[in-house]
Enzyme design. Structure first.
Site, PDB file in Angstrom:
ATOM      1  N   SER A 187       0.636  -2.111  -7.486  1.00  0.00           N
ATOM      2  CA  SER A 187       1.153  -2.181  -6.120  1.00  0.00           C
ATOM      3  C   SER A 187       0.372  -3.142  -5.244  1.00  0.00           C
ATOM      4  O   SER A 187       0.952  -3.869  -4.434  1.00  0.00           O
ATOM      5  CB  SER A 187       1.143  -0.779  -5.495  1.00  0.00           C
ATOM      6  OG  SER A 187       1.936   0.120  -6.240  1.00  0.00           O
ATOM      7  N   HIS A 207      -2.153  -1.290  -0.871  1.00  0.00           N
ATOM      8  CA  HIS A 207      -1.017  -2.053  -0.367  1.00  0.00           C
ATOM      9  C   HIS A 207      -1.466  -2.999   0.742  1.00  0.00           C
ATOM     10  O   HIS A 207      -1.113  -4.184   0.765  1.00  0.00           O
ATOM     11  CB  HIS A 207       0.055  -1.111   0.167  1.00  0.00           C
ATOM     12  CG  HIS A 207       0.647  -0.229  -0.886  1.00  0.00           C
ATOM     13  ND1 HIS A 207       1.579   0.753  -0.603  1.00  0.00           N
ATOM     14  CD2 HIS A 207       0.439  -0.173  -2.230  1.00  0.00           C
ATOM     15  CE1 HIS A 207       1.918   1.377  -1.725  1.00  0.00           C
ATOM     16  NE2 HIS A 207       1.244   0.828  -2.721  1.00  0.00           N
TER      17      HIS A 207
END
Length: 316
Positions: free
Chosen positions: A207, A253
């Site tokens: 991610s 993220h």
């Protein structure tokens, strides 16, 4: 007067002349060659012949032309390819194989996931975690690989394979650096009482690297004058999952997004012919900054916290 009255004179008509011997290929002296290279004029046997725009060239001339001809470049200075996102497919394949290994041997996840507590003694985890996924569910890897496949088909041909690979790897590392920075400043009391649980929580997944691709796409599209309106919504939705659902590292993220945007800004700045090769030095600078930030973070911790190793988790 010369002993040979015909020396320097054209052959007499009607007088038979000796047949000229066959030419020999300079690369294969044991072979006769009946075709000459259109570029250098040397004989070339069938194995050494290469079709050219006009006539036949020898293999040596073809190689020389390839070295002297500048390769095609992408709009951002990378080497142009046939458009196939080879790096993207390779990363997907690696993640898929590693996922199967994780399912077969759960110890693999424990040994290569990123744990802030192990970042100092086992720094390779900053990178290896980007190729791992949660073995408890298949949806984690499926969602990440779908996002990678979608972004890679657009970004890799635009950047070139080497730049795209560097963007992915540096963004993945940036995501883990953000996890360590935002995990707080743990203490022994906090670890023993469970208040500093973020410091010993494993993080896996691509991610961070994928959010780096998101950040890069926004920067590159802005430079090209293309709209990224739909991408803002996609990023917002994916970012929201990190706060709504437990167990998702929103820190990775955020770190990946910022790192990817910084790498893309550098690629844009060094896209011109005169400074194109300096992009690698600049990207190396981004990586050096990430390393320096992580080192400073760990040096602020007590030795007993910084020197935690796998054996303290029962992995050795």
């Amino acid at each position: 007067m010369s002993d040979n009255p015909t020396s320097g004179q054209p052959p007499l008509e009607g007088v038979p002349q000796p047949a000229a011997g066959p030419s020999v290929c300079p690369r294969h002296p044991d072979r006769e060659a009946y075709v000459r290279c259109q570029r250098c004029g040397r004989p070339a046997c069938p194995e050494c012949q290469r079709p050219a725009a006009v006539g036949i060239q020898c293999v040596d001339c073809v190689r020389e032309a390839a070295r002297s001809t500048p390769s095609a470049q992408t709009v951002f200075g990378g080497r142009a390819t046939d458009g196939r996102p080879v790096v993207t497919y390779s990363i997907i394949a690696i993640c898929a194989v590693v996922y199967l290994i994780q399912r077969a041997d759960p110890v693999v996840t424990a040994r290569f996931s990123f744990v802030p507590a192990l970042g100092w003694t086992e720094p390779w985890r900053f990178l290896t975690a980007a190729f791992l996924h949660s073995p408890a569910t298949i949806f984690h890897i499926l969602l990440n690989m779908f996002a990678l496949w979608s972004l890679g088909q657009y970004l890799e041909p635009m950047l070139g394979r080497a730049r795209f690979a560097a963007l992915y790897l540096i963004s993945g590392i940036g995501g883990q650096v953000a996890v360590s920075l935002l995990a707080g400043s743990p203490t022994l009391i906090g670890l023993n009482t469970g208040h500093d649980v973020a410091w010993i929580t494993p993080v896996v997944g691509a991610s961070g690297a994928i959010f780096g691709l998101f950040g890069a796409l926004l920067v590159l599209n802005r430079h090209l004058g293309r709209s990224s309106t739909a991408m803002y919504a996609t990023i917002a939705i994916n970012a929201a999952f990190g706060f709504i659902y437990p167990g998702i590292a929103w820190q990775a993220h955020l770190g990946g997004l910022v790192t990817g945007a910084a790498c893309a800004a550098i690629i844009v700045a060094f896209r011109h012919q005169g400074v194109r090769q300096r992009v690698w030095l600049a990207l190396g600078g981004v990586l050096a900054v990430l390393v320096a930030v992580a080192v400073v973070k760990y040096l602020t911790l007590p030795d007993v916290i910084r020197m935690i190793s796998s054996k303290d988790f029962g992995l050795q």
